[in-house]
Design an enzyme around this catalytic site. Sequence first.
Site, PDB file in Angstrom:
ATOM      1  N   ARG A  93       0.782  -1.196  -0.196  1.00 55.97           N
ATOM      2  CA  ARG A  93      -0.105   0.013  -0.115  1.00 55.97           C
ATOM      3  C   ARG A  93       0.798   1.397   0.188  1.00 55.97           C
ATOM      4  NH1 ARG A  93      -2.975   3.124   3.912  1.00 55.97           N
ATOM      5  NH2 ARG A  93      -5.050   3.861   3.190  1.00 55.97           N
ATOM      6  N   ASP A 153     -18.529   5.704   2.891  1.00 57.36           N
ATOM      7  CA  ASP A 153     -18.722   4.959   4.072  1.00 57.36           C
ATOM      8  C   ASP A 153     -19.830   5.050   4.777  1.00 57.36           C
ATOM      9  OD1 ASP A 153     -15.404   4.033   4.137  1.00 57.36           O
ATOM     10  OD2 ASP A 153     -15.991   5.959   3.502  1.00 57.36           O
ATOM     11  N   ARG A 156     -22.880   3.665   3.148  1.00 58.65           N
ATOM     12  CA  ARG A 156     -22.963   1.994   3.285  1.00 58.65           C
ATOM     13  C   ARG A 156     -23.456   1.970   4.802  1.00 58.65           C
ATOM     14  NH1 ARG A 156     -16.799   1.739   0.945  1.00 58.65           N
ATOM     15  NH2 ARG A 156     -17.506   1.191  -1.517  1.00 58.65           N
ATOM     16  N   HIS A 180     -10.865   7.171   5.726  1.00 53.67           N
ATOM     17  CA  HIS A 180     -11.600   6.452   4.566  1.00 53.67           C
ATOM     18  C   HIS A 180     -10.690   5.040   4.459  1.00 53.67           C
ATOM     19  CE1 HIS A 180     -13.720   4.922   1.000  1.00 53.67           C
ATOM     20  NE2 HIS A 180     -12.783   5.018   0.162  1.00 53.67           N
TER      21      HIS A 180
END
Length: 318
Positions: A93, A153, A156, A180
């Site tokens: 990442r 988010d 959701r 996030h």
Amino acid sequence: MYNNEFITDKVTIIGAGFVGATTAYALMNAGTTSEIALVDLNQKRLAGEVMDLNHGIAFVPPVKIKSGTYEDCKDSNIVIITAGAAQRPGETRLDLLKRNVGIFKSIVPEIVKYNKECVILVVTNPVDILTYVTLKISGLPPTQVIGSGTVLDSARFRYLLSEHCNVAPQNVHAYIIGEHGDSEVAAWSITNIAGISMEEYCLRCEKGCQDTNRGEIFENVKRSAYEIIEGKGATYYAVGLAVRRIVEAILRDENSILPISSCMNGYYGIEDVCLSLPTIVNHSGVEKVLELPLKDREIKELKSSAEVLKKAIQEIGF
């Protein structure tokens, strides 16, 4: 930033991949703006996306959609950045982040070269870190540089709660705050359904839910993107709609409250890092970040989320 000489609803989108093209589709479908310019290094992909979008103009409110260049930023109210590198097999990442920082070092100066009055909306992941990078590279006021943050988010979260409680998501008021990403925080203490706190609603509902149900719902929020990517390769429909909602709040000067990512200035003792808190959003970008009556545990988790982001920022040398 905003003045009577700079009134336009033009939006320029940097990046015509899945997210950029879907955002353009969401904007044109809702009649949010009258002009959209798409910019991308892949000219063949760009031409195809613009042609496809233009073939649908007869079915939507009037809008002009064009293949653009950075010069289109000049008369844009909002510039949206969706461009970025895809993660390579075996790539960490952090390695991906470094590559995206390199991309932003070429994109952001081109934007501010033509326009220092616009709101820059960052969507590329990791969005909080790249919002911070954009702020530092651009030199613009913090109010003008925002990220899509946890708007998706939170949507959701609201959807999963609505499914669990069997009510419409529009009547669920709930926020995911912080990063996030994996360190995000569910603000359960201020979550309510039609103004009724979750604790009170659960008592009235009589479903007999336990704390484990809350944990499962929150884990499902965090896992959502991973599941979608595993199933179809990328997320773009819902994020396109989330970005459209942010754009609407800016162009219509709504003073709407959205959990966008912006630079913290002492909120809950957090400074010099971009993360998401409910924010009043209008034509200037950030009008005001709201300090919510969170519980001590949630504030502690929010601060931990900020530390995760600060560590990543330090690792890339910003």
